[in-house]
Write a protein that holds these residues in place. Structure first.
Motif, mmCIF file in Angstrom:
data_model
loop_
_atom_site.group_PDB
_atom_site.id
_atom_site.type_symbol
_atom_site.label_atom_id
_atom_site.label_comp_id
_atom_site.label_asym_id
_atom_site.label_seq_id
_atom_site.Cartn_x
_atom_site.Cartn_y
_atom_site.Cartn_z
ATOM 1 N N GLY A 1 -5.085 7.851 12.343
ATOM 2 C CA GLY A 1 -6.165 8.744 11.939
ATOM 3 C C GLY A 1 -7.268 8.796 12.980
ATOM 4 O O GLY A 1 -7.930 9.832 13.148
ATOM 5 N N VAL A 2 -7.486 7.682 13.687
ATOM 6 C CA VAL A 2 -8.482 7.659 14.756
ATOM 7 C C VAL A 2 -8.097 8.641 15.852
ATOM 8 O O VAL A 2 -8.916 9.432 16.338
ATOM 9 C CB VAL A 2 -8.626 6.235 15.342
ATOM 10 N N VAL A 3 -6.821 8.600 16.237
ATOM 11 C CA VAL A 3 -6.347 9.491 17.294
ATOM 12 C C VAL A 3 -6.407 10.948 16.849
ATOM 13 O O VAL A 3 -6.807 11.831 17.608
ATOM 14 C CB VAL A 3 -4.903 9.116 17.696
ATOM 15 N N VAL A 4 -6.012 11.187 15.596
ATOM 16 C CA VAL A 4 -6.091 12.557 15.061
ATOM 17 C C VAL A 4 -7.539 13.032 15.061
ATOM 18 O O VAL A 4 -7.829 14.191 15.388
ATOM 19 C CB VAL A 4 -5.501 12.620 13.639
ATOM 20 N N MET B 1 0.851 -1.195 0.000
ATOM 21 C CA MET B 1 0.000 0.000 0.000
ATOM 22 C C MET B 1 0.882 1.238 0.000
ATOM 23 O O MET B 1 1.794 1.356 0.831
ATOM 24 C CB MET B 1 -0.904 -0.002 1.244
ATOM 25 N N ASN B 2 0.598 2.171 -0.911
ATOM 26 C CA ASN B 2 1.438 3.360 -0.973
ATOM 27 C C ASN B 2 1.017 4.394 0.072
ATOM 28 O O ASN B 2 -0.035 4.290 0.710
ATOM 29 C CB ASN B 2 1.430 3.970 -2.377
ATOM 30 N N ALA B 3 1.854 5.426 0.224
ATOM 31 C CA ALA B 3 1.653 6.417 1.281
ATOM 32 C C ALA B 3 0.355 7.199 1.107
ATOM 33 O O ALA B 3 -0.324 7.532 2.086
ATOM 34 C CB ALA B 3 2.839 7.375 1.313
ATOM 35 N N TRP B 4 -0.018 7.503 -0.148
ATOM 36 C CA TRP B 4 -1.226 8.291 -0.375
ATOM 37 C C TRP B 4 -2.477 7.527 0.017
ATOM 38 O O TRP B 4 -3.422 8.110 0.572
ATOM 39 C CB TRP B 4 -1.311 8.721 -1.841
ATOM 40 N N ARG B 5 -2.502 6.244 -0.254
ATOM 41 C CA ARG B 5 -3.668 5.447 0.140
ATOM 42 C C ARG B 5 -3.744 5.289 1.651
ATOM 43 O O ARG B 5 -4.830 5.311 2.241
ATOM 44 C CB ARG B 5 -3.619 4.078 -0.550
ATOM 45 N N ARG B 6 -2.586 5.129 2.285
ATOM 46 C CA ARG B 6 -2.582 5.075 3.756
ATOM 47 C C ARG B 6 -3.124 6.373 4.334
ATOM 48 O O ARG B 6 -3.889 6.371 5.310
ATOM 49 C CB ARG B 6 -1.165 4.811 4.287
ATOM 50 N N LEU B 7 -2.711 7.502 3.738
ATOM 51 C CA LEU B 7 -3.176 8.805 4.214
ATOM 52 C C LEU B 7 -4.685 8.942 4.040
ATOM 53 O O LEU B 7 -5.389 9.434 4.934
ATOM 54 C CB LEU B 7 -2.463 9.921 3.458
ATOM 55 N N LEU B 8 -5.210 8.506 2.901
ATOM 56 C CA LEU B 8 -6.649 8.583 2.663
ATOM 57 C C LEU B 8 -7.419 7.749 3.684
ATOM 58 O O LEU B 8 -8.426 8.203 4.244
ATOM 59 C CB LEU B 8 -6.966 8.112 1.245
ATOM 60 N N LEU B 9 -6.943 6.538 3.938
ATOM 61 C CA LEU B 9 -7.610 5.673 4.912
ATOM 62 C C LEU B 9 -7.545 6.274 6.316
ATOM 63 O O LEU B 9 -8.507 6.178 7.087
ATOM 64 C CB LEU B 9 -6.974 4.283 4.892
ATOM 65 N N ALA B 10 -6.410 6.891 6.650
ATOM 66 C CA ALA B 10 -6.287 7.545 7.954
ATOM 67 C C ALA B 10 -7.273 8.708 8.067
ATOM 68 O O ALA B 10 -7.869 8.934 9.128
ATOM 69 C CB ALA B 10 -4.861 8.038 8.158
#
Length: 419
Positions: free
Chosen positions: A135-138, A1-10
């Motif tokens: 992302g939950v914590v954020v 999984m690339n960084a952009w997809r991780r960011l979107l999911l977060a």
């Protein structure tokens, strides 16, 4: 999984969970506007948690039946219904209905984590879960900053209007950016997925990690649902935006635990859990000093959120590794404990604060932390049976066959890739 997809999911996780927790820093003005007494304001947050609990049981198992990517988009869209009801509520019961509805579909968080785990390589699963759950914590803590500021400039209703726009935008992005899953065959249907939840609660590793999560998030909820009431009271008498700034302290602590997923990948989930729970207890010593020192409170908040995130990521990594064929169901079942604990902490802390002040709330939060550590220590002392030592893939498959399809989660405890 690339960084952009991780960011979107977060981001999906952050917005979804913010819909449940956004009320925490504005409980006082929100309760006053809706005609809810101070003693009962904790139920504004607890209502969302109760809806969340219903969603965990009824909706999360769908992730093991249908395409999770589409499910994420649909749930994000449905969250907006609850948000609109809450933002436009003129009576308390309308707001409670809206908060409950948003809570039901906020379980998109678990479907998102399950999606991240299912598309990850085994060696990267802990890292990806760690990033996505950050992302939950954020969402929980970052929402405090935004909510406090918006509430002071406009009103608490503007927060829910903003979340509505974000939810709809992310729903569209999910469909455009994320690929469909290519994983193992899914169960025959929704009913089978729901029924299979019952078997998980009979497993030692699942029950132990679930009870730890229950006490962990009861302690977490005690802090964040009671903090705004105490800071708005004497001697500090802070405004909503000033109260919201304490979310930065929690955010710093939680992001400091971003490596928890890598620690789990490296085989250190068990000792990290014990150490983090001990830190959780110590954090309350500093948090209890709120009536006399804001600096000690900030330190305590940072330590508490570091501990909570480290334990939470370790728990999810271990359980998803033990149950790779039904990730959504195991995460949903695990989060039942999270939801119950959070609701208990949110409802209890306001009642305790009204009767005994912040010292009483601090003792309550520390007590929950002690219970969590006791569960961890008790589970660590229990001997493992011989089947738990078969950690290779063949052994795992054989163990499942011997138990007629019920996962042998104990195998994962001794797998160095998991612990």
């Amino acid at each position: 999984m690339n960084a952009w997809r991780r960011l979107l999911l977060a981001m999906v996780c952050g917005v979804a969970v913010a819909s449940v927790y956004a009320a925490q820093p504005v409980l006082e003005p929100m309760g006053r506007d809706l005609g809810v007494s101070v003693r009962l304001t904790g139920w504004i947050v607890a209502t969302g948690q109760i809806g969340y609990l219903a969603g965990l049981v009824l909706l999360v198992p769908l992730g093991d039946v249908v395409d999770r990517r589409r499910l994420i988009a649909v749930h994000l869209a449905l969250i907006t219904v609850g948000l609109i009801l809450t933002a436009s509520a003129s009576a308390a019961w309308v707001a409670f209905v809206g908060l409950a509805a948003a809570g039901v579909f906020a379980v998109v968080v678990q479907t998102t984590v399950a999606y991240a785990a299912s598309v990850s390589l085994p060696a990267e699963r802990g890292r990806n879960i760690g990033v996505v759950t950050s992302g939950v914590v954020v969402g929980i803590l970052g929402a405090r900053v935004v909510t406090g500021t918006l509430a002071e400039v406009w009103s608490w209703r503007s927060v829910y209007a903003l979340l509505t726009v974000l939810s709809l935008g992310l729903a569209a992005l999910v469909l455009v950016v994320l690929p469909s899953e290519e994983g193992p065959n899914r169960p025959a249907g929704y009913r089978r997925a729901v029924v299979s939840l019952g078997g998980l609660f009979a497993q030692r590793i699942f029950l132990a990690r679930g009870l730890i999560a229950f006490f962990l998030f009861a302690s977490f909820g005690t802090l964040w649902s009671g903090l705004s009431l105490s800071l708005a009271d004497t001697p500090w008498q802070l405004t909503e935006s000033q109260v919201g700034l304490f979310g930065f302290a929690g955010l710093a602590g939680a992001l400091g635990a971003a490596r928890a997923g890598r620690w789990a990948d490296a085989g250190r989930a068990a000792p990290v859990t014990g150490l983090a729970l001990a830190l959780l207890i110590l954090s309350w010593v500093a948090i209890a000093q709120l009536p006399w020192s804001l600096w000690l409170l900030i330190v305590g908040i940072m330590v508490l959120d570091f501990a909570v995130q480290a334990v939470h990521v370790s728990n999810q990594h271990l359980l998803t590794s033990a149950h790779p064929d039904r990730i959504s169901s195991v995460i949903g079942s695990y989060m039942v404990f999270y939801s119950l604990g959070s609701a208990l902490g949110a409802a209890a802390t306001t009642a305790i604060f009204t009767a005994h002040g912040w010292v009483g709330s601090s003792l309550l939060g520390a007590g929950f932390a002690v219970c969590g550590l006791a569960v961890w220590a008790t589970d660590r002392r229990r001997p493992l049976d011989s089947a738990n030592f078969r950690s290779d893939k063949v052994g795992t498959r054989q163990a499942r066959e011997e138990t007629q399809g019920i996962d042998q989660a104990g195998q994962a405890m001794d797998d160095p890739r998991v612990l």
